[in-house]
Write an enzyme that holds these catalytic residues in place. Sequence first.
Site, mmCIF file in Angstrom:
data_model
loop_
_atom_site.group_PDB
_atom_site.id
_atom_site.type_symbol
_atom_site.label_atom_id
_atom_site.label_comp_id
_atom_site.label_asym_id
_atom_site.label_seq_id
_atom_site.Cartn_x
_atom_site.Cartn_y
_atom_site.Cartn_z
ATOM 1 N N VAL A 19 46.881 49.499 71.297
ATOM 2 C CA VAL A 19 48.146 50.125 71.186
ATOM 3 C C VAL A 19 48.458 50.244 69.312
ATOM 4 O O VAL A 19 49.043 50.859 69.281
ATOM 5 C CB VAL A 19 48.930 49.098 71.419
ATOM 6 C CG1 VAL A 19 48.658 49.177 73.362
ATOM 7 C CG2 VAL A 19 49.492 48.242 70.778
ATOM 8 N N GLU B 87 31.323 38.318 69.111
ATOM 9 C CA GLU B 87 30.605 37.069 69.951
ATOM 10 C C GLU B 87 30.169 37.617 71.667
ATOM 11 O O GLU B 87 30.462 38.122 71.988
ATOM 12 C CB GLU B 87 31.263 35.979 69.449
ATOM 13 C CG GLU B 87 32.686 36.369 70.420
ATOM 14 C CD GLU B 87 34.012 35.317 69.908
ATOM 15 O OE1 GLU B 87 33.478 34.232 69.236
ATOM 16 O OE2 GLU B 87 35.075 35.586 70.505
ATOM 17 N N GLY C 201 34.087 45.894 70.685
ATOM 18 C CA GLY C 201 35.581 44.626 70.122
ATOM 19 C C GLY C 201 35.983 44.212 70.896
ATOM 20 O O GLY C 201 37.734 43.908 70.851
ATOM 21 N N HIS D 16 46.427 50.658 77.580
ATOM 22 C CA HIS D 16 47.701 50.244 77.395
ATOM 23 C C HIS D 16 49.241 50.640 76.330
ATOM 24 O O HIS D 16 49.707 49.900 76.269
ATOM 25 C CB HIS D 16 46.942 48.486 76.909
ATOM 26 C CG HIS D 16 45.998 48.098 77.848
ATOM 27 N ND1 HIS D 16 45.582 46.537 77.002
ATOM 28 C CD2 HIS D 16 45.445 48.102 78.504
ATOM 29 C CE1 HIS D 16 45.226 46.408 77.980
ATOM 30 N NE2 HIS D 16 45.165 47.067 79.219
HETATM 31 N N1 APR Z 1 34.198 43.511 65.854
HETATM 32 C C1 APR Z 1 33.198 42.921 66.670
HETATM 33 N N2 APR Z 1 34.272 42.111 67.364
HETATM 34 C C2 APR Z 1 34.531 41.993 67.079
HETATM 35 C C3 APR Z 1 35.430 41.942 65.849
HETATM 36 C C4 APR Z 1 35.131 42.953 65.069
HETATM 37 N N3 APR Z 1 35.182 43.025 63.397
HETATM 38 N N4 APR Z 1 36.603 41.019 65.131
HETATM 39 C C5 APR Z 1 36.535 40.320 66.909
HETATM 40 N N5 APR Z 1 36.070 41.131 67.631
HETATM 41 C C6 APR Z 1 36.074 40.553 68.587
HETATM 42 C C7 APR Z 1 36.314 38.937 69.282
HETATM 43 O O1 APR Z 1 34.962 38.574 69.294
HETATM 44 C C8 APR Z 1 36.699 39.344 70.710
HETATM 45 O O2 APR Z 1 35.491 39.300 71.360
HETATM 46 O O3 APR Z 1 36.733 41.287 69.813
HETATM 47 C C9 APR Z 1 37.004 40.656 70.600
HETATM 48 C C10 APR Z 1 38.352 41.048 71.171
HETATM 49 O O4 APR Z 1 39.023 40.336 72.075
HETATM 50 P P1 APR Z 1 40.704 39.913 72.372
HETATM 51 O O5 APR Z 1 41.513 39.543 71.881
HETATM 52 O O6 APR Z 1 40.430 39.337 73.814
HETATM 53 O O7 APR Z 1 41.515 41.540 72.362
HETATM 54 P P2 APR Z 1 40.723 41.979 73.690
HETATM 55 O O8 APR Z 1 39.323 42.328 73.915
HETATM 56 O O9 APR Z 1 41.174 43.853 73.144
HETATM 57 O O10 APR Z 1 42.044 42.577 74.837
HETATM 58 C C11 APR Z 1 42.408 42.782 75.123
HETATM 59 O O11 APR Z 1 44.435 42.009 76.948
HETATM 60 O O12 APR Z 1 46.025 40.509 76.161
HETATM 61 C C12 APR Z 1 45.297 41.430 76.588
HETATM 62 O O13 APR Z 1 46.561 43.901 76.783
HETATM 63 C C13 APR Z 1 45.943 42.809 75.573
HETATM 64 O O14 APR Z 1 45.193 44.909 75.280
HETATM 65 C C14 APR Z 1 44.260 43.557 74.999
HETATM 66 C C15 APR Z 1 44.097 42.819 76.130
#
Ligand code: APR
Length: 261
Positions: free
Chosen positions: A119, A231, A203, A135
């Site tokens: 967002v 991961e 990501g 979102h």
């Molecule tokens: N490069 C690649 N991946 C990364 C990096 C990076 N530099 N830093 C973190 N990550 C990975 C983490 O390992 C994790 O698996 O990005 C992922 C982020 O996951 P979340 O924190 O769950 O975020 P996201 O997947 O966008 O969440 C989805 O969930 O909470 C709701 O609406 C919210 O849009 C969000 C949705």
Amino acid sequence: MCADCIHYPNWTDAMMITLPPELITYLKKATRVAALTGAGVSQESGLRTFRDAQAGLWAQYRPEDLATPGAFARDPKLVWDWYAHRRESAKFAKPNAGHYALAAMEKYIPEFTLITQNVDGLHRVAGSMNVLELHGNILNVRCSECGTFDDNWGDDSLAVPRCKKCNGLMRPDVVWFEESLPRAQLDAAVNAMHTCQVFFSIGTSGVVHPASALAHAAKAEGAVVVEINAEPTPLTAKADFAFHGKSGEILPDLVKAVWGG
Ligand code: APR
């Protein structure tokens, strides 16, 4: 882990990725590509991911307990202040090399759709044009009653700003848990999933529906699925190619290896 998948070890800063030739071939020939991004793409811009521990005042709260209509109804000021705090971070954040690499990819591929769960608006700042914000966008604010947008409100106001039209409480223009995604954006994302030849998942932990279902559906419909994430996730075992490392490092290397850009 599936037999025909290629999985890469965790990244080291020194490494430049060596792409498997078949992936280079797919991408060079691809005319329709979709990419789903999550908070991990903005992590190298200094923005916390959703599952990162929160900091400071907000450490005592879980995003899941704040980003809901119920939380806003119970304590609108708390929810408003949390988003005002995140909005400030988003306003000062700059796109990183991963955002710019995706904007470059869009120039090389005739039909490129960027589907984001983020967002923060950073994909558009980096130059991506065809962006579907599933979102919403934290930089926009709308009335919780009549839906009127406002682009001039005071974040530091003592009370939650009210709608100039109906006096309803203003709220961030984002999708909360338990809310539906914007229909037009979701329909366009599903269409991109149906038609793409290559689907990137970048990501994102891939745990929140319906966004997380897109990659699995693309795979079922015959697209080549490429995961780029720090991961492993529930998608990793199904991905045709999985790169585990920082998107801000892997994406520029990938664009350079395939298109020389
Ligand atoms: N490069 C690649 N991946 C990364 C990096 C990076 N530099 N830093 C973190 N990550 C990975 C983490 O390992 C994790 O698996 O990005 C992922 C982020 O996951 P979340 O924190 O769950 O975020 P996201 O997947 O966008 O969440 C989805 O969930 O909470 C709701 O609406 C919210 O849009 C969000 C949705």
